[in-house]
Scaffold this active site. Structure first.
Site, PDB file in Angstrom:
ATOM      1  CB  ILE A 104      -0.826  -0.456   1.084  1.00  0.00           C
ATOM      2  CG1 ILE A 104      -1.731  -1.305   1.024  1.00  0.00           C
ATOM      3  CG2 ILE A 104      -1.685   1.073   0.994  1.00  0.00           C
ATOM      4  CD1 ILE A 104      -2.293  -1.815   1.955  1.00  0.00           C
ATOM      5  CG  ASP A 105       3.541   1.671  -3.055  1.00  0.00           C
ATOM      6  OD1 ASP A 105       4.324   1.571  -2.005  1.00  0.00           O
ATOM      7  OD2 ASP A 105       3.549   1.135  -3.432  1.00  0.00           O
ATOM      8  CB  VAL A 106      -0.235   6.153   1.667  1.00  0.00           C
ATOM      9  CG1 VAL A 106      -0.314   6.641   2.141  1.00  0.00           C
ATOM     10  CG2 VAL A 106      -1.084   4.854   2.432  1.00  0.00           C
TER      11      VAL A 106
END
Length: 260
Positions: free
Chosen positions: A130-132
């Site tokens: 999960i890249d935020v």
């Protein structure tokens, strides 16, 4: 988090046989041979390792199975692989090589893939990446395809969705801080680790063991991952593979326990 020894995980980026390191997911710096880096982490008695093909998805490529085979043959520690994963058959092939966990990034947006993968291979084998990125208004949204595609979904809500679908771990990374050595996004890691019941691996921004210590004191993440801290050295970013000694890692756990 174990009171004996926290999980401290190097994350290696590679593409087409080259070890690379990005900053905020851009400007990849060539560092040499990724297989040699794995051998060095063996020598340093690293507990576990994550290797990610950062171009496979963007280039529409299958995972580089030959390279993955080399990683698996050389690594003495548990190994997780990510990059270009979009089908059950690809996951099956990667796990059959000897990889312990598969990290699914862009493919995680396909709910059916995460659900099916967890059902077929077990939750313990499936890690959702999960890249935020933080918006101008302070909202933390999930991006895929090396930070080029915005899903427009709140990070916390997405983490909860991945947990519900069956992911066994979450690999949560701040795009804004990746490669900067400015420290982890503590607010992000605190929020998502408190929201879910599955382990969260925090990544993006570590520049020192003190950054790791602050992370462990301030959140309930299960592990701290880093790239730059373990592969680059000094203000000129000279390539250098490093990993803390066992007593230094244990001291991180002691500090975190004292703070809670």
């Amino acid at each position: 988090m174990s009171s004996l020894r926290p999980r401290l995980i190097p994350c290696l980026q590679f593409a087409r046989g080259e070890l690379l390191k990005t900053r905020r997911f851009r400007d990849p710096q060539y560092l040499g041979d990724p297989i040699n880096a794995v051998k060095l982490f063996n020598d340093l008695e690293c507990d576990e390792l994550v290797v990610v093909d950062i171009r496979a998805t963007q280039e529409g490529r299958e995972p580089d199975y030959a390279m993955i085979q080399e990683f698996a043959s050389e690594a003495f520690m548990p190994l997780a692989y990510g990059g270009g994963i979009s089908s059950i058959e690809q996951i099956r092939r990667v796990l059959a090589i000897g990889i312990e966990k598969v990290v699914i990034g862009a493919g995680a947006a396909d709910a059916k893939l995460i659900f099916s993968a967890a059902a077929v291979f077990g939750c313990q084998s499936i890690v959702a990446a999960i890249d935020v990125r933080k918006t101008a208004l302070g909202r933390r949204e999930v991006w895929t395809r090396s930070g080029t595609h915005n899903l427009g979904v709140d990070a916390r809500a997405y983490c909860l969705q991945m947990q519900e679908l069956g992911a066994g771990e979450l690999f949560v990374q701040s795009i804004d801080l990746e490669g900067t050595r400015a420290g982890y996004d503590i607010a992000l890691m605190k929020e998502v680790s408190a929201a879910v019941q599955i382990p969260v691996i925090a990544c993006g921004g570590a520049g020192s063991l003190e950054d790791v210590r602050v992370l462990l004191r301030s959140s309930t993440v299960a592990a701290a991952a880093a790239g730059t801290m373990f592969v680059l050295h000094g203000k000129h970013n000279a390539p250098l593979i490093s990993y803390p000694r066992p007593h230094e890692i244990v001291s991180l756990a002691t500090a975190a326990s004292d703070a809670r």
